[in-house]
Design a protein around this motif. Structure first.
Motif, PDB file in Angstrom:
ATOM      1  N   ILE A 104       3.543 -11.049  11.272  1.00  0.00           N
ATOM      2  CA  ILE A 104       3.108 -12.174  10.421  1.00  0.00           C
ATOM      3  C   ILE A 104       1.797 -11.822   9.727  1.00  0.00           C
ATOM      4  O   ILE A 104       1.636 -12.064   8.527  1.00  0.00           O
ATOM      5  N   SER A 105       0.859 -11.221  10.446  1.00  0.00           N
ATOM      6  CA  SER A 105      -0.419 -10.827   9.852  1.00  0.00           C
ATOM      7  C   SER A 105      -0.215  -9.790   8.743  1.00  0.00           C
ATOM      8  O   SER A 105      -0.827  -9.877   7.676  1.00  0.00           O
ATOM      9  N   ALA A 106       0.647  -8.824   8.990  1.00  0.00           N
ATOM     10  CA  ALA A 106       0.927  -7.805   7.965  1.00  0.00           C
ATOM     11  C   ALA A 106       1.555  -8.439   6.730  1.00  0.00           C
ATOM     12  O   ALA A 106       1.227  -8.077   5.596  1.00  0.00           O
ATOM     13  N   LEU A 107       2.450  -9.401   6.927  1.00  0.00           N
ATOM     14  CA  LEU A 107       3.080 -10.093   5.806  1.00  0.00           C
ATOM     15  C   LEU A 107       2.054 -10.887   4.998  1.00  0.00           C
ATOM     16  O   LEU A 107       2.071 -10.850   3.762  1.00  0.00           O
ATOM     17  N   VAL A 108       1.139 -11.562   5.662  1.00  0.00           N
ATOM     18  CA  VAL A 108       0.099 -12.326   4.971  1.00  0.00           C
ATOM     19  C   VAL A 108      -0.815 -11.394   4.169  1.00  0.00           C
ATOM     20  O   VAL A 108      -1.134 -11.665   3.012  1.00  0.00           O
ATOM     21  N   VAL A 109      -1.232 -10.287   4.752  1.00  0.00           N
ATOM     22  CA  VAL A 109      -2.106  -9.339   4.062  1.00  0.00           C
ATOM     23  C   VAL A 109      -1.388  -8.731   2.859  1.00  0.00           C
ATOM     24  O   VAL A 109      -1.944  -8.655   1.752  1.00  0.00           O
ATOM     25  N   ALA A 110      -0.137  -8.322   3.029  1.00  0.00           N
ATOM     26  CA  ALA A 110       0.620  -7.741   1.923  1.00  0.00           C
ATOM     27  C   ALA A 110       0.831  -8.759   0.802  1.00  0.00           C
ATOM     28  O   ALA A 110       0.724  -8.426  -0.383  1.00  0.00           O
ATOM     29  N   SER A 111       1.124  -9.999   1.164  1.00  0.00           N
ATOM     30  CA  SER A 111       1.306 -11.047   0.151  1.00  0.00           C
ATOM     31  C   SER A 111       0.019 -11.301  -0.615  1.00  0.00           C
ATOM     32  O   SER A 111       0.043 -11.471  -1.837  1.00  0.00           O
ATOM     33  N   THR A 112      -1.098 -11.340   0.068  1.00  0.00           N
ATOM     34  CA  THR A 112      -2.390 -11.562  -0.588  1.00  0.00           C
ATOM     35  C   THR A 112      -2.718 -10.422  -1.545  1.00  0.00           C
ATOM     36  O   THR A 112      -3.151 -10.655  -2.676  1.00  0.00           O
ATOM     37  N   ILE A 113      -2.505  -9.199  -1.116  1.00  0.00           N
ATOM     38  CA  ILE A 113      -2.754  -8.043  -1.988  1.00  0.00           C
ATOM     39  C   ILE A 113      -1.842  -8.097  -3.204  1.00  0.00           C
ATOM     40  O   ILE A 113      -2.270  -7.859  -4.337  1.00  0.00           O
ATOM     41  N   GLY A 114      -0.573  -8.442  -3.012  1.00  0.00           N
ATOM     42  CA  GLY A 114       0.367  -8.557  -4.126  1.00  0.00           C
ATOM     43  C   GLY A 114      -0.029  -9.643  -5.108  1.00  0.00           C
ATOM     44  O   GLY A 114       0.040  -9.456  -6.328  1.00  0.00           O
ATOM     45  N   VAL A 151      -3.109 -10.911  -5.659  1.00  0.00           N
ATOM     46  CA  VAL A 151      -4.319 -10.496  -6.373  1.00  0.00           C
ATOM     47  C   VAL A 151      -3.978  -9.446  -7.433  1.00  0.00           C
ATOM     48  O   VAL A 151      -4.487  -9.497  -8.562  1.00  0.00           O
ATOM     49  N   ALA A 152      -3.098  -8.509  -7.103  1.00  0.00           N
ATOM     50  CA  ALA A 152      -2.695  -7.496  -8.078  1.00  0.00           C
ATOM     51  C   ALA A 152      -1.961  -8.142  -9.255  1.00  0.00           C
ATOM     52  O   ALA A 152      -2.204  -7.784 -10.409  1.00  0.00           O
ATOM     53  N   TYR A 153      -1.079  -9.092  -8.989  1.00  0.00           N
ATOM     54  CA  TYR A 153      -0.358  -9.787 -10.059  1.00  0.00           C
ATOM     55  C   TYR A 153      -1.326 -10.536 -10.971  1.00  0.00           C
ATOM     56  O   TYR A 153      -1.219 -10.477 -12.201  1.00  0.00           O
ATOM     57  N   GLU A 154      -2.282 -11.270 -10.388  1.00  0.00           N
ATOM     58  CA  GLU A 154      -3.272 -11.998 -11.176  1.00  0.00           C
ATOM     59  C   GLU A 154      -4.105 -11.048 -12.030  1.00  0.00           C
ATOM     60  O   GLU A 154      -4.398 -11.341 -13.184  1.00  0.00           O
TER      61      GLU A 154
END
Length: 136
Positions: free
Chosen positions: A25-35, A37-40
């Motif tokens: 779950i932590s890895a999924l949250v970190v990956a989603s946040t990075i994705g 920020v990159a999209y924005e």
């Protein structure tokens, strides 16, 4: 998971399933946040402030007449020192005008405020528009 025997700490061979679930779950949250920020960052468009005004209320007050309005900024840039001018028009002629200044109108948001007139706008046309701003 750590076990204690004879005053020594030992790690168990297989971690508990809760540790695996928490890590996933932590890895999924970190990956989603990075994705996100990159999209924005990739789709960000630097825009000039885009201001629009809508009158929300007209009413008499103790010292005159109040015309309330909302000012919206649809762009991704903040506008500072926004000057809004209100005018009462009678047959195309300006009967009275008044200005109000907002410290700032944030990006992709709206602010509200009134303009105060000494004359009754009544059925006459009232025009409220932004006449200037600075880029902070």
């Amino acid at each position: 998971m750590t076990t204690t025997a004879n005053k020594r700490h030992r790690d168990a061979k297989d971690p508990h399933w809760i540790e695996w679930a928490t890590g996933m779950i932590s890895a999924l949250v970190v990956a989603s946040t990075i994705g996100w920020v990159a999209y924005e960052a990739w789709t960000y468009a630097d825009m000039q402030p885009e201001l629009s005004i809508a009158i929300t209320e007209r009413r008499q007050t103790e010292g005159g007449y109040r015309v309330a309005f909302d000012i919206a900024n649809k762009a991704t840039a903040t506008a500072a020192a926004v000057t809004v001018r209100g005018e009462i028009l009678d047959g195309g002629n300006i009967v009275e005008d008044a200005d109000v200044t907002f410290d700032y109108v944030p990006a992709e948001s709206k602010s509200s405020g009134p303009i105060l007139f000494s004359q009754d706008p009544g059925a006459r046309e009232v025009r409220v528009r932004a006449v200037g701003f600075i880029e902070p």
